[in-house]
Scaffold this active site. Sequence first.
Site, PDB file in Angstrom:
ATOM      1  N   ASP A 209      -4.997   0.495  11.047  1.00 20.19           N
ATOM      2  CA  ASP A 209      -5.680  -0.250   9.957  1.00 20.19           C
ATOM      3  C   ASP A 209      -7.542   0.060  10.162  1.00 20.19           C
ATOM      4  OD1 ASP A 209      -3.640  -0.773   8.766  1.00 20.19           O
ATOM      5  OD2 ASP A 209      -3.498  -3.127   9.501  1.00 20.19           O
TER       6      ASP A 209
ATOM      7  N   CYS B 220       0.793  -1.143   0.027  1.00 22.63           N
ATOM      8  CA  CYS B 220       0.136   0.123  -0.152  1.00 22.63           C
ATOM      9  C   CYS B 220       0.782   1.191  -0.144  1.00 22.63           C
ATOM     10  CB  CYS B 220      -0.773   0.023   1.365  1.00 22.63           C
ATOM     11  SG  CYS B 220      -2.140  -0.996   1.191  1.00 22.63           S
TER      12      CYS B 220
ATOM     13  N   ARG C 246      -7.222  -7.463  -1.766  1.00 22.45           N
ATOM     14  CA  ARG C 246      -6.055  -7.998  -1.209  1.00 22.45           C
ATOM     15  C   ARG C 246      -6.133  -8.598   0.465  1.00 22.45           C
ATOM     16  NH1 ARG C 246      -2.021  -3.403  -0.675  1.00 22.45           N
ATOM     17  NH2 ARG C 246      -1.045  -4.908   0.834  1.00 22.45           N
TER      18      ARG C 246
HETATM   19  C1  UD1 Z   1       2.095  -4.120   9.551  1.00 14.92           C
HETATM   20  C2  UD1 Z   1       0.584  -4.459   8.873  1.00 14.92           C
HETATM   21  C3  UD1 Z   1      -0.315  -3.196   8.637  1.00 14.92           C
HETATM   22  C4  UD1 Z   1      -0.362  -2.218   9.636  1.00 14.92           C
HETATM   23  C5  UD1 Z   1       0.982  -1.969  10.158  1.00 14.92           C
HETATM   24  C6  UD1 Z   1       0.869  -1.185  11.583  1.00 14.92           C
HETATM   25  C7  UD1 Z   1       1.225  -6.812   8.037  1.00 14.92           C
HETATM   26  C8  UD1 Z   1       1.340  -7.577   6.653  1.00 14.92           C
HETATM   27  N1  UD1 Z   1       0.786  -5.531   7.734  1.00 14.92           N
HETATM   28  O1  UD1 Z   1       2.581  -3.494   8.541  1.00 14.92           O
HETATM   29  O2  UD1 Z   1      -1.397  -3.842   7.886  1.00 14.92           O
HETATM   30  O3  UD1 Z   1      -1.028  -0.983   9.147  1.00 14.92           O
HETATM   31  O4  UD1 Z   1       1.649  -3.274  10.618  1.00 14.92           O
HETATM   32  O5  UD1 Z   1       0.146  -2.059  12.520  1.00 14.92           O
HETATM   33  O6  UD1 Z   1       0.962  -7.122   8.997  1.00 14.92           O
HETATM   34  N2  UD1 Z   1       8.854   1.583   9.913  1.00 14.92           N
HETATM   35  C9  UD1 Z   1      10.117   2.296   9.586  1.00 14.92           C
HETATM   36  N3  UD1 Z   1      11.093   1.263   9.457  1.00 14.92           N
HETATM   37  C10 UD1 Z   1      11.131  -0.148   9.357  1.00 14.92           C
HETATM   38  C11 UD1 Z   1       9.788  -0.595   9.714  1.00 14.92           C
HETATM   39  C12 UD1 Z   1       8.656   0.070   9.808  1.00 14.92           C
HETATM   40  O7  UD1 Z   1      10.499   3.374   9.645  1.00 14.92           O
HETATM   41  O8  UD1 Z   1      11.810  -0.896   9.211  1.00 14.92           O
HETATM   42  C13 UD1 Z   1       7.739   2.488  10.168  1.00 14.92           C
HETATM   43  C14 UD1 Z   1       6.908   2.451   8.923  1.00 14.92           C
HETATM   44  O9  UD1 Z   1       7.106   3.293   7.945  1.00 14.92           O
HETATM   45  C15 UD1 Z   1       5.468   2.796   9.544  1.00 14.92           C
HETATM   46  C16 UD1 Z   1       5.596   2.287  11.177  1.00 14.92           C
HETATM   47  O10 UD1 Z   1       7.122   2.094  11.266  1.00 14.92           O
HETATM   48  O11 UD1 Z   1       5.303   4.321   9.472  1.00 14.92           O
HETATM   49  C17 UD1 Z   1       4.800   1.058  11.177  1.00 14.92           C
HETATM   50  O12 UD1 Z   1       5.354  -0.094  10.425  1.00 14.92           O
HETATM   51  P1  UD1 Z   1       5.280  -1.437  11.139  1.00 14.92           P
HETATM   52  O13 UD1 Z   1       4.796  -1.667  12.165  1.00 14.92           O
HETATM   53  O14 UD1 Z   1       6.485  -2.131  10.351  1.00 14.92           O
HETATM   54  O15 UD1 Z   1       4.128  -1.967   9.595  1.00 14.92           O
HETATM   55  P2  UD1 Z   1       4.081  -3.212   8.684  1.00 14.92           P
HETATM   56  O16 UD1 Z   1       4.820  -4.337   9.152  1.00 14.92           O
HETATM   57  O17 UD1 Z   1       4.592  -2.735   7.298  1.00 14.92           O
END
Ligand code: UD1
Length: 418
Positions: A305, A116, A397
């Site tokens: 979400d 997304c 999705r």
């Molecule tokens: C997962 C969920 C998504 C949900 C999100 C937060 C899945 C497949 N998706 O996404 O539906 O919205 O958790 O609850 O499980 N970030 C960084 N660096 C990183 C990783 C993350 O800066 O290495 C930031 C991201 O840009 C974002 C925040 O941390 O702003 C949260 O991301 P994260 O918790 O990692 O979400 P996802 O695992 O991508």
Amino acid sequence: MDKLIITGNKNLKGCINIHGSKNSALPIIVSSLLSNENLVLSNVPNVDDINNMITLLRGYRVKINKNNKSIIINSKNVKNISADYDIVRKMRASILILGPLLSRFGYSKISLPGGCAIGTRPIDIHLKGLSKLGVKFEIENGFVIAKTANNLSGNKIKLPFPSVGATENILMASVLAKGETVIQNAAKEPEISDLGNCLISMGSKIEGLGTNTIHIQGVTQLNKASHKVIPDRIVAGTFIILAVMLNNKLEIKNVITEHLESLTQVLKKMGANLTIFKRSILVSPSKKLKSHNVVTSPYPGFPTDLQAQLMSLMCIVNGTSQIKETVFENRFMHVPELNRLGANITLNKDKAFIEGNQTFKGAQVMASDLRASVSLVLAALCAEGDTIVNRVYHLDRGYEKIEVYLRELGAKIKREKF
Ligand code: UD1
């Protein structure tokens, strides 16, 4: 590209059974890479992200037999190749294969993920965490190339933010690492506990799931196991919000109600009439709904979400509401589209101000990401006239045949294929 044509009709009634969690099933399917034995999963949702993950793993020669909601996975003959860019680009969760492949082969090359378009979504926390286990990374031509000189070794890893994906990646990489790994400031989402419980069934030694400190004692191999995926709390929350918007009687079944506490607390404060059982929630008509202010945050806070869906509801209650989005920096793409349907929402950086007492009126709108798309469907169901939601592939999705579920409740909704 498919579109949905929805004729507003507030007369939806009945009950809805919630399917398994996409965000649990994705890492759990990936965790099969860690073992040579069968992993048997049930309650796996039939949604495109899962089908894409299955295609991605089949590209690695993982054997997957899918029979409706049950799948049997065997990674005995897995080959360490470079992941198919076309699939990785569609789905950010593809990055989850990095940890398990490193654990198994000490080397992995995967293209930088997509998914997304909600913010920049870097993977620095994944990479820094894995590097503490002894991995060296290079980014080259849009690929992450990861190597370990020796086997992965346990370490103490403090995450700068409780990232869901990074916690899952590090957890999967550490179950076969040498010695103890401690993940501090870990994410506490129920999907992490579901993955952890599946890994425990496979023979992993993990303590502290659901808390911010997870301890993992490395083991030498994992065994065959079966696991049932938890219900999807975001899909459940979406239908609960819809029922409150329709102001009708609707029962949402097959849920774990503790996972929905932050939502049900907010809805009750807004005046919703909810009866909460252990495994289901009954929504009944309420007297008057009022505004509320909400801040999204990691679990157990209000989930990002469900932010878009809650915003649709806030448009039609009494008074002005505010939502502050703290998890993603670009997660208000539904706002101009909701405004096209008659909402009155203004934005200021990470805050949305939602004027209540509006009436949605049918229009053409564009779905921009998974949860934004469904917020438009909720608004359309309550609108006067017809709404056309374009680009619904985002919805597919994460929601199983949403139009079929809604039609069973009495909705007037059809899909047109292009
Ligand atoms: C997962 C969920 C998504 C949900 C999100 C937060 C899945 C497949 N998706 O996404 O539906 O919205 O958790 O609850 O499980 N970030 C960084 N660096 C990183 C990783 C993350 O800066 O290495 C930031 C991201 O840009 C974002 C925040 O941390 O702003 C949260 O991301 P994260 O918790 O990692 O979400 P996802 O695992 O991508």
